[in-house]
Design a protein around this motif. Structure first.
Motif, PDB file in Angstrom:
ATOM      1  N   ALA A   1      23.317 -77.554-117.183  1.00  0.00           N
ATOM      2  CA  ALA A   1      22.932 -77.867-115.803  1.00  0.00           C
ATOM      3  C   ALA A   1      21.650 -77.126-115.415  1.00  0.00           C
ATOM      4  CB  ALA A   1      24.059 -77.500-114.847  1.00  0.00           C
ATOM      5  N   GLU A   2      20.957 -77.636-114.399  1.00  0.00           N
ATOM      6  CA  GLU A   2      19.734 -77.008-113.905  1.00  0.00           C
ATOM      7  C   GLU A   2      20.024 -75.593-113.398  1.00  0.00           C
ATOM      8  OE1 GLU A   2      16.400 -77.634-110.335  1.00  0.00           O
ATOM      9  OE2 GLU A   2      17.965 -79.156-110.681  1.00  0.00           O
ATOM     10  N   ARG A   3      19.070 -74.680-113.633  1.00  0.00           N
ATOM     11  CA  ARG A   3      19.269 -73.286-113.243  1.00  0.00           C
ATOM     12  C   ARG A   3      18.098 -72.778-112.401  1.00  0.00           C
ATOM     13  NH1 ARG A   3      22.266 -70.111-118.191  1.00  0.00           N
ATOM     14  NH2 ARG A   3      23.413 -71.884-119.043  1.00  0.00           N
ATOM     15  N   ARG A   4      18.390 -71.731-111.621  1.00  0.00           N
ATOM     16  CA  ARG A   4      17.331 -71.037-110.894  1.00  0.00           C
ATOM     17  C   ARG A   4      17.598 -69.544-110.951  1.00  0.00           C
ATOM     18  NH1 ARG A   4      17.825 -72.943-105.905  1.00  0.00           N
ATOM     19  NH2 ARG A   4      18.513 -71.027-104.882  1.00  0.00           N
ATOM     20  N   VAL A   5      16.637 -68.792-111.503  1.00  0.00           N
ATOM     21  CA  VAL A   5      16.802 -67.352-111.657  1.00  0.00           C
ATOM     22  C   VAL A   5      15.426 -66.701-111.734  1.00  0.00           C
ATOM     23  CG1 VAL A   5      16.959 -67.552-114.171  1.00  0.00           C
ATOM     24  CG2 VAL A   5      17.901 -65.532-113.046  1.00  0.00           C
ATOM     25  N   THR A   6      15.318 -65.486-111.217  1.00  0.00           N
ATOM     26  CA  THR A   6      14.078 -64.709-111.306  1.00  0.00           C
ATOM     27  C   THR A   6      14.274 -63.591-112.319  1.00  0.00           C
ATOM     28  OG1 THR A   6      13.550 -65.152-108.983  1.00  0.00           O
ATOM     29  CG2 THR A   6      12.431 -63.298-110.030  1.00  0.00           C
ATOM     30  N   LEU A   7      13.364 -63.472-113.268  1.00  0.00           N
ATOM     31  CA  LEU A   7      13.449 -62.450-114.311  1.00  0.00           C
ATOM     32  C   LEU A   7      12.643 -61.218-113.915  1.00  0.00           C
ATOM     33  CD1 LEU A   7      12.999 -64.739-117.453  1.00  0.00           C
ATOM     34  CD2 LEU A   7      15.138 -63.911-116.459  1.00  0.00           C
ATOM     35  N   ILE A   8      13.239 -60.032-114.071  1.00  0.00           N
ATOM     36  CA  ILE A   8      12.578 -58.759-113.806  1.00  0.00           C
ATOM     37  C   ILE A   8      12.434 -58.017-115.137  1.00  0.00           C
ATOM     38  CG2 ILE A   8      12.711 -56.545-112.609  1.00  0.00           C
ATOM     39  CD1 ILE A   8      12.290 -58.783-110.692  1.00  0.00           C
ATOM     40  N   PRO A   9      11.209 -57.651-115.553  1.00  0.00           N
ATOM     41  CA  PRO A   9      11.008 -57.104-116.897  1.00  0.00           C
ATOM     42  C   PRO A   9      11.559 -55.700-117.117  1.00  0.00           C
ATOM     43  CG  PRO A   9       8.956 -57.033-115.647  1.00  0.00           C
ATOM     44  CD  PRO A   9       9.931 -57.806-114.810  1.00  0.00           C
ATOM     45  N   ARG A  10      11.873 -54.987-116.047  1.00  0.00           N
ATOM     46  CA  ARG A  10      12.430 -53.637-116.202  1.00  0.00           C
ATOM     47  C   ARG A  10      13.235 -53.281-114.946  1.00  0.00           C
ATOM     48  NH1 ARG A  10       7.090 -53.231-114.994  1.00  0.00           N
ATOM     49  NH2 ARG A  10       6.508 -51.973-113.169  1.00  0.00           N
ATOM     50  N   ALA A  11      14.085 -52.284-115.082  1.00  0.00           N
ATOM     51  CA  ALA A  11      14.925 -51.857-113.959  1.00  0.00           C
ATOM     52  C   ALA A  11      14.087 -51.045-112.986  1.00  0.00           C
ATOM     53  CB  ALA A  11      16.109 -51.040-114.474  1.00  0.00           C
ATOM     54  N   ASP A  12      13.495 -51.721-112.025  1.00  0.00           N
ATOM     55  CA  ASP A  12      12.558 -51.094-111.089  1.00  0.00           C
ATOM     56  C   ASP A  12      12.889 -51.584-109.679  1.00  0.00           C
ATOM     57  OD1 ASP A  12      10.331 -50.413-109.492  1.00  0.00           O
ATOM     58  OD2 ASP A  12       8.996 -50.436-111.240  1.00  0.00           O
ATOM     59  N   GLU A  13      13.267 -50.658-108.827  1.00  0.00           N
ATOM     60  CA  GLU A  13      13.647 -51.007-107.458  1.00  0.00           C
ATOM     61  C   GLU A  13      12.519 -51.716-106.714  1.00  0.00           C
ATOM     62  OE1 GLU A  13      14.754 -48.535-103.425  1.00  0.00           O
ATOM     63  OE2 GLU A  13      15.607 -47.818-105.318  1.00  0.00           O
ATOM     64  N   ALA A  14      11.279 -51.267-106.948  1.00  0.00           N
ATOM     65  CA  ALA A  14      10.129 -51.859-106.256  1.00  0.00           C
ATOM     66  C   ALA A  14       9.970 -53.333-106.611  1.00  0.00           C
ATOM     67  CB  ALA A  14       8.860 -51.088-106.590  1.00  0.00           C
ATOM     68  N   LEU A  15      10.219 -53.685-107.872  1.00  0.00           N
ATOM     69  CA  LEU A  15      10.100 -55.082-108.292  1.00  0.00           C
ATOM     70  C   LEU A  15      11.160 -55.946-107.620  1.00  0.00           C
ATOM     71  CD1 LEU A  15       9.363 -54.697-112.119  1.00  0.00           C
ATOM     72  CD2 LEU A  15       7.742 -55.151-110.260  1.00  0.00           C
ATOM     73  N   VAL A  16      12.355 -55.394-107.450  1.00  0.00           N
ATOM     74  CA  VAL A  16      13.421 -56.142-106.774  1.00  0.00           C
ATOM     75  C   VAL A  16      13.078 -56.336-105.302  1.00  0.00           C
ATOM     76  CG1 VAL A  16      15.854 -56.104-106.103  1.00  0.00           C
ATOM     77  CG2 VAL A  16      15.177 -55.372-108.408  1.00  0.00           C
ATOM     78  N   ILE A  17      12.513 -55.306-104.685  1.00  0.00           N
ATOM     79  CA  ILE A  17      12.087 -55.435-103.288  1.00  0.00           C
ATOM     80  C   ILE A  17      11.047 -56.548-103.149  1.00  0.00           C
ATOM     81  CG2 ILE A  17      10.778 -54.274-101.453  1.00  0.00           C
ATOM     82  CD1 ILE A  17      12.218 -51.703-102.195  1.00  0.00           C
ATOM     83  N   GLU A  18      10.122 -56.633-104.105  1.00  0.00           N
ATOM     84  CA  GLU A  18       9.122 -57.705-104.081  1.00  0.00           C
ATOM     85  C   GLU A  18       9.781 -59.081-104.103  1.00  0.00           C
ATOM     86  OE1 GLU A  18       6.158 -57.443-107.095  1.00  0.00           O
ATOM     87  OE2 GLU A  18       5.574 -55.390-106.588  1.00  0.00           O
ATOM     88  N   VAL A  19      10.800 -59.228-104.941  1.00  0.00           N
ATOM     89  CA  VAL A  19      11.496 -60.510-105.045  1.00  0.00           C
ATOM     90  C   VAL A  19      12.174 -60.850-103.719  1.00  0.00           C
ATOM     91  CG1 VAL A  19      13.421 -61.719-106.141  1.00  0.00           C
ATOM     92  CG2 VAL A  19      11.849 -60.356-107.528  1.00  0.00           C
ATOM     93  N   ILE A  20      12.853 -59.883-103.132  1.00  0.00           N
ATOM     94  CA  ILE A  20      13.557 -60.136-101.872  1.00  0.00           C
ATOM     95  C   ILE A  20      12.566 -60.458-100.761  1.00  0.00           C
ATOM     96  CG2 ILE A  20      15.046 -59.097-100.107  1.00  0.00           C
ATOM     97  CD1 ILE A  20      16.389 -57.498-102.361  1.00  0.00           C
ATOM     98  N   ASP A  21      11.480 -59.687-100.687  1.00  0.00           N
ATOM     99  CA  ASP A  21      10.439 -59.969 -99.684  1.00  0.00           C
ATOM    100  C   ASP A  21       9.909 -61.393 -99.830  1.00  0.00           C
ATOM    101  OD1 ASP A  21      10.437 -57.540 -98.334  1.00  0.00           O
ATOM    102  OD2 ASP A  21       8.959 -56.621 -99.668  1.00  0.00           O
ATOM    103  N   LYS A  22       9.617 -61.775-101.056  1.00  0.00           N
ATOM    104  CA  LYS A  22       9.039 -63.090-101.316  1.00  0.00           C
ATOM    105  C   LYS A  22       9.998 -64.208-100.934  1.00  0.00           C
ATOM    106  CE  LYS A  22       7.119 -65.950-105.041  1.00  0.00           C
ATOM    107  NZ  LYS A  22       6.794 -66.009-106.494  1.00  0.00           N
ATOM    108  N   GLU A  23      11.254 -64.084-101.354  1.00  0.00           N
ATOM    109  CA  GLU A  23      12.224 -65.145-101.092  1.00  0.00           C
ATOM    110  C   GLU A  23      12.515 -65.284 -99.599  1.00  0.00           C
ATOM    111  OE1 GLU A  23      13.497 -67.407-103.134  1.00  0.00           O
ATOM    112  OE2 GLU A  23      12.234 -66.598-104.733  1.00  0.00           O
ATOM    113  N   LEU A  24      12.653 -64.163 -98.902  1.00  0.00           N
ATOM    114  CA  LEU A  24      13.009 -64.232 -97.486  1.00  0.00           C
ATOM    115  C   LEU A  24      11.818 -64.610 -96.612  1.00  0.00           C
ATOM    116  CD1 LEU A  24      15.546 -61.289 -97.070  1.00  0.00           C
ATOM    117  CD2 LEU A  24      15.971 -63.704 -97.506  1.00  0.00           C
ATOM    118  N   SER A  25      10.608 -64.416 -97.123  1.00  0.00           N
ATOM    119  CA  SER A  25       9.432 -64.825 -96.354  1.00  0.00           C
ATOM    120  C   SER A  25       9.312 -66.342 -96.295  1.00  0.00           C
ATOM    121  CB  SER A  25       8.159 -64.234 -96.975  1.00  0.00           C
ATOM    122  OG  SER A  25       7.892 -64.830 -98.242  1.00  0.00           O
ATOM    123  N   LYS A  26      10.024 -67.032 -97.207  1.00  0.00           N
ATOM    124  CA  LYS A  26       9.988 -68.495 -97.211  1.00  0.00           C
ATOM    125  C   LYS A  26      10.723 -69.076 -96.011  1.00  0.00           C
ATOM    126  CE  LYS A  26       9.896 -68.764-102.289  1.00  0.00           C
ATOM    127  NZ  LYS A  26      10.613 -69.226-103.501  1.00  0.00           N
TER     128      LYS A  26
END
Length: 521
Positions: free
Chosen positions: A496-521
């Motif tokens: 089935a079709e999937r949707r996921v964001t990959l983070i290259p390392r365990a970094d809190e700042a990178l996760v914050i970027e993802v959340i900021d980006k998604e919620l800004s939509k």
């Protein structure tokens, strides 16, 4: 009923505040101000109740009617468990003399997390609807951003409980390549706009640390009004206490024992344990009055809890990935068990706080002790609770650890029993850990010394491990597994079709970027 923190610095929280906040401002976990006792006549009064009726009685002891009226709570309970495939919700299955399997996988995602997270999802919706009643302007509405980490089952259960809920977004972090293919597919194929999956290169403990860091970030937490679905959320523990009571009454009925009679049986609950939430619910049930002899902590190669209950020392092992071993039971591949802090608070209060400390000050002192233990674990990799605390813990807890080979052997032996009078039973690897630990630790299992082993997931969720266990010497897989075990709901899931964001390392700042980006939509 009000709630307090395990660190001793936060008190007088309502149930709603504790559920929505998830983590206490002082870094601790919410626990009830005191553990309520079941009614004096509960053994007879509750004996014939359905799961839903029993849930209403248990939950009512922790939730004031001023917060959630009883009729509203009943509707929440009924709606939460209407999604389950079995009429008993968590049925008890007799495997052989003295051994019963408590099947917790009959919910939407085929895992025990559904029992709690279907309820938690409806709780979030209930609180949001109440806060937003009459508010039409979208910008003015109260919103929640749920952030959680998963070693496999929490993620899909949370997503299925929260998908398409108004005024709510959910972000689930999981370790790349360290959940089963079915678990990953269940999460990432949910395409609802409010569901966001984040695959993090690292371990579950890394994901869990990031989530804790986000909740400790006061500005970020305030900006997005974070809510928790991990088992740090008190509502999850509370919901899980119900199936301990339900299984007890189911057992008595199956044995034709009248509740409250003088006929005595000894009951051990064996619980495959990762983040300590499932077995902690058993501890609360026991403290409420449920007749339980022992709670058995069953671990895999990630055996920090087993070693604690042997020595009183909580110590991370040394190795790659901070000591996390990859096993056939990945939902238990955890080093730091978040819910263990809740038990430590009670152990500290009962056994580590000086007896001369005034009663009113014991919570604060216990909180200080727990905080010091947690700091030592983070900074030094270990803490030692001492002999008195260990003795207090062993009054109710025992522990065992199980290797991957033993896990496979157990799956194979029960799916293809040598005793012709015993029906085949296919179990997932986590369930096998619980069963094998019981066989190893408990001296005698029979009609008077009974083991109820918790089955936390459907075997199809871990089909690779089950398939490995069911191969004979020629490498042929038992066809019965595919004919009788694989659910029709899994058909087509892997493609089935999937949707996921990959983070290259365990970094809190990178996760914050993802959340900021998604919620800004």
């Amino acid at each position: 009923m009000q709630y307090k923190s395990t660190r001793g610095k936060a008190n007088n929280y309502t149930f709603e505040q504790a559920v929505l906040a998830g983590l206490s401002p002082d870094g601790g976990l919410f626990i009830p101000q005191s553990i309520p006792q079941a009614p004096a006549d509960f053994l007879t009064k509750w004996a014939s109740l359905s799961f839903q009726e029993l849930a209403l009685e248990v939950l009512s002891l922790y939730i004031d009617q001023t917060e959630i009226p009883r009729q509203d709570l009943k509707e929440l309970v009924d709606r939460s468990y209407s999604t389950f495939r079995h009429k008993d919700i968590t049925p008890l299955h007799h495997v052989k003399d003295g051994l019963y399997i408590l099947e917790l996988f009959h919910g939407p995602t085929f895992a025990f997390k559904d029992v709690a997270l279907q309820f938690v999802g409806n709780l979030f919706e209930y609180f949001l609807k109440r806060k937003n009643a009459g508010i039409e302007n979208k910008a003015d509405r109260h919103k929640i951003t749920v952030v959680g980490a998963t070693s496999g089952d929490t993620g899909s259960a949370a997503i299925y409980g929260l998908r398409n809920k108004q005024d709510l977004d959910v972000f689930i972090l999981f370790p790349t390549g360290r959940v089963s293919p079915i678990q990953e597919a269940q999460m990432t194929t949910v395409l609802d706009a409010n569901v966001h999956n984040v695959s993090v290169k690292g371990t579950f403990d890394d994901c869990q640390d990031i989530v804790k860091g986000l909740f400790a970030n006061k500005d970020f937490m305030a900006k997005y009004n974070l809510g928790a679905v991990n088992s740090i959320n008190w509502a999850r523990i509370l919901a899980q206490t119900v199936y301990y009571f339900h299984s007890y009454f189911s057992l008595l009925r199956s044995l034709n024992i009248t509740p409250g009679s003088e006929k005595k049986i000894h009951i051990t609950y064996s619980v495959p344990t990762g983040n300590f939430g499932d077995i902690l619910a058993g501890y609360y049930a026991h403290q409420m009055g449920l007749p339980t002899d022992k709670l058995l902590v069953a671990t895999n190669a990630n055996d920090i809890l087993y070693r604690f209950f042997c020595s009183g020392v909580c110590e991370k092992s040394v190795g790659e990935d901070g000591g996390v071993h990859e096993t056939l039971s990945p939902a238990m591949d955890i080093v730091v068990s978040s819910n263990f802090e809740r038990l430590l608070f009670y152990l500290a209060r009962d056994a580590a706080v000086d007896a001369q400390v005034p009663e009113a000050e014991k919570d604060v002192k216990a909180g200080e002790i727990v905080n010091n233990w947690m700091v030592d674990l983070k900074q030094k990799g270990r803490f030692d609770t001492g002999a008195q605390v260990l003795a207090e813990a062993k009054k109710i807890f025992d522990a065992g650890h199980v290797s991957d080979q033993e896990t496979c052997d157990t799956i194979r032996s029960y799916s293809h029993p040598r005793n012709p009078s015993q029906a085949p039973y296919v179990m997932d690897p986590h369930t096998a850990v619980g069963v094998k630990a019981a066989e190893t630790v408990i001296p005698k299992i029979d009609s008077q010394n009974i083991v109820i082993s918790l089955s936390t997931a459907h075997p199809a969720k871990f089909s690779d491990a089950v398939e490995k266990a069911l191969k004979d010497q020629e490498g042929v897989v038992f066809e019965e597994f595919f004919k009788t075990v694989l659910p029709k709901e899994f058909d087509g899931l892997m493609t089935a079709e999937r949707r996921v964001t990959l983070i290259p390392r365990a970094d809190e700042a990178l996760v914050i970027e993802v959340i900021d980006k998604e919620l800004s939509k």
